[in-house]
Design an enzyme around this catalytic site. Sequence first.
Site, PDB file in Angstrom:
ATOM      1  N   GLU A  29       0.853  -1.193   0.000  1.00 15.52           N
ATOM      2  CA  GLU A  29       0.000   0.000   0.000  1.00 15.52           C
ATOM      3  C   GLU A  29       0.888   1.242   0.000  1.00 15.52           C
ATOM      4  O   GLU A  29       2.007   1.223   0.515  1.00 15.52           O
ATOM      5  CB  GLU A  29      -0.861  -0.026   1.275  1.00 15.52           C
ATOM      6  N   ASN A  74      -6.540   1.624   2.999  1.00 14.17           N
ATOM      7  CA  ASN A  74      -7.240   2.887   3.238  1.00 14.17           C
ATOM      8  C   ASN A  74      -6.837   3.951   2.219  1.00 14.17           C
ATOM      9  O   ASN A  74      -7.651   4.799   1.844  1.00 14.17           O
ATOM     10  CB  ASN A  74      -6.922   3.387   4.656  1.00 14.17           C
ATOM     11  N   ASN A 174     -12.153  -0.806  -0.684  1.00 13.87           N
ATOM     12  CA  ASN A 174     -11.480  -1.345   0.492  1.00 13.87           C
ATOM     13  C   ASN A 174     -12.244  -0.984   1.764  1.00 13.87           C
ATOM     14  O   ASN A 174     -12.580   0.188   1.975  1.00 13.87           O
ATOM     15  CB  ASN A 174     -10.069  -0.739   0.588  1.00 13.87           C
ATOM     16  N   GLU A 175     -12.553  -1.976   2.576  1.00 10.97           N
ATOM     17  CA  GLU A 175     -13.130  -1.774   3.924  1.00 10.97           C
ATOM     18  C   GLU A 175     -14.191  -0.678   3.948  1.00 10.97           C
ATOM     19  O   GLU A 175     -14.130   0.254   4.763  1.00 10.97           O
ATOM     20  CB  GLU A 175     -12.018  -1.467   4.939  1.00 10.97           C
ATOM     21  N   TYR A 246      -6.515  -8.662  11.733  1.00 10.78           N
ATOM     22  CA  TYR A 246      -5.185  -8.514  12.333  1.00 10.78           C
ATOM     23  C   TYR A 246      -5.274  -8.960  13.783  1.00 10.78           C
ATOM     24  O   TYR A 246      -6.303  -8.762  14.429  1.00 10.78           O
ATOM     25  CB  TYR A 246      -4.742  -7.049  12.278  1.00 10.78           C
ATOM     26  N   GLU A 294      -6.352  -9.246   3.638  1.00 11.29           N
ATOM     27  CA  GLU A 294      -5.481  -8.584   4.621  1.00 11.29           C
ATOM     28  C   GLU A 294      -5.466  -9.458   5.859  1.00 11.29           C
ATOM     29  O   GLU A 294      -6.509  -9.634   6.508  1.00 11.29           O
ATOM     30  CB  GLU A 294      -5.978  -7.180   4.972  1.00 11.29           C
ATOM     31  N   GLN A 351       1.617  -6.461   5.490  1.00 11.30           N
ATOM     32  CA  GLN A 351       1.906  -6.185   4.104  1.00 11.30           C
ATOM     33  C   GLN A 351       3.233  -6.840   3.745  1.00 11.30           C
ATOM     34  O   GLN A 351       3.625  -7.791   4.427  1.00 11.30           O
ATOM     35  CB  GLN A 351       1.892  -4.679   3.887  1.00 11.30           C
TER      36      GLN A 351
HETATM   37  O1  AHR Z   1      -2.854  -2.731   6.228  1.00 10.04           O
HETATM   38  C1  AHR Z   1      -3.069  -1.556   6.948  1.00 10.04           C
HETATM   39  C2  AHR Z   1      -4.515  -1.077   6.884  1.00 10.04           C
HETATM   40  O2  AHR Z   1      -5.332  -1.989   7.550  1.00 10.04           O
HETATM   41  C3  AHR Z   1      -5.127  -0.994   5.507  1.00 10.04           C
HETATM   42  O3  AHR Z   1      -4.849   0.221   4.884  1.00 10.04           O
HETATM   43  C4  AHR Z   1      -6.585  -1.103   5.790  1.00 10.04           C
HETATM   44  O4  AHR Z   1      -7.291  -1.670   4.719  1.00 10.04           O
HETATM   45  C5  AHR Z   1      -6.662  -1.937   7.048  1.00 10.04           C
HETATM   46  O5  AHR Z   1      -7.493  -1.376   7.993  1.00 10.04           O
END
Ligand code: AHR
Length: 508
Positions: A29, A74, A174-175, A246, A294, A351
């Site tokens: 990103e 994001n 995205n999200e 995450y 992700e 990432q």
């Molecule tokens: O990977 C970091 C961020 O985590 C990304 O930009 C977003 O999509 C997620 O919230």
Amino acid sequence: MPDLDAKIIVNTEFDIGEVDPRLYGSFLEHVGRAIYGGIYDPHHPTADSHGYRTDVMDLVRELSVPLIRYPGGNFVSGYRWEDGIGPQNQRKVRLDLAWRAVEPNLFGLNEFVEWARMVQSEVMMVVNLGTRGIDEACSLLEYCNFPGGTYWSDLRIRHGYSSPHQIKVWCLGNEMDGPWQLGHKTADEYGRLAAETAHAMRQLDPSIELVVAGSSHSRMPTFPEWERVVLEHTYQVVDYISLHSYYGNANQDSRDFLASSVDMDQFINAVIAACDYVKAKMRASKTLYLSFDEWNVWFHSQQQDQTVAPWQVGPPLLEDIYTLEDALVVGTLLITLLRHADRVKMASLAQLVNVIAPIKADPGQPAWRQTIFYPFLHASKWGRGRVLQTLIRAPLYSTRQYGDVPTLDAICVDNESAGELVIFGVNRHLTETLTVEIKLENDQCYRGGEHVILYHDDLMATNSAADPNRVRPYATSINSVIRDALTLRWPPHSWNVIRLKTTTDDSR
Ligand code: AHR
């Protein structure tokens, strides 16, 4: 105290599904030092004529990453892709409102496509459905994939790319469920826009594969209603739904943290249920697949990031330094993704460089491998083929969040083309060695192999630029011929890979 006993049973006749190599995808990103100061650093001694760090490219190639998601995250929800094409010295410097940084646009779409080719990866392109919409998504697709003779495709040709980029996988935003997202939408608003964008993009290029945005994580208040509503709009026009998650150990509870994959497993099951509910409701024959685009451990850098000044190019954001403990969690997350190989077809370790990443690239220094590099490397290199149904019996331990959890997690992959049966596993026990019996219920015999272990006495050990090999795997050979079973000792808090060489046994 004697070792604890555990047992794994596998039978090559019973599988879960074929591993799609795109399960070992990753993500780059425009955030922090992922692009500027990561893959692109013209001042670094290893930089090539484009400014790409060749030491970083070597490590990316070592990981064999087949697919890389780009350019966000994001970031994409406020991005104008046109700012990143054409002569570099005419590109506009913009504010990146997602990360409150400055985007110089020195690196854009064509640079990424070229870079991805150099590391033997395909591009997974994300379109901006935050501040933009159908028209911009179609212009981008036309620029990338249309052969020529139209405004955008001819512009690409004028920029030096006579052949189309042929980008196959496209993410619809995205999200979009997250209030932090630029252009955040309700499920109905997003579902409508995603369906219309998908329809227009398919008119332009029917060969593309489309990923619709699912929930940002399983604790979102709108999960899983978001999936139901969005899929009722889009089921017939998309191929995959995305999942993001995450994990972290902010409470310093290693027993819980090491069981994080239980959450990932439940999340995947719930999304499959939502997809299949909509399939049944719509009387559809098509099955929707999952793109876990992700996933990782992310928590070490969160406090530090509050202190980073805004409006910099390439600020040091999301620079988690990973411990052995984090590598074990990444190992169990990989096992969980493999266990769902029948439905999870794509995934992206988020990432790839500097930003919550397996690869660290500091100015002037050689790039180095974080602890999490290793489980990902092993799975990506050896976890190809058919995932087998893998039965496990192991002592349980109690956790606050997930109840009783097995001390051992494992999955077996029959990598027929490499002539190997591979078992990936984690001993979650913090202090005890596990004596693991692996029972092989089939007519194969195996001519030795190796047991690869990632272990360090200190669960919190990390690598660094000064000591890049403090945590690294070691291998012991298995020299005997194995017919029915083998027993191996797995150290406490360790990642284990057992690679057995297959051979036909004529004597049976
Ligand atoms: O990977 C970091 C961020 O985590 C990304 O930009 C977003 O999509 C997620 O919230």
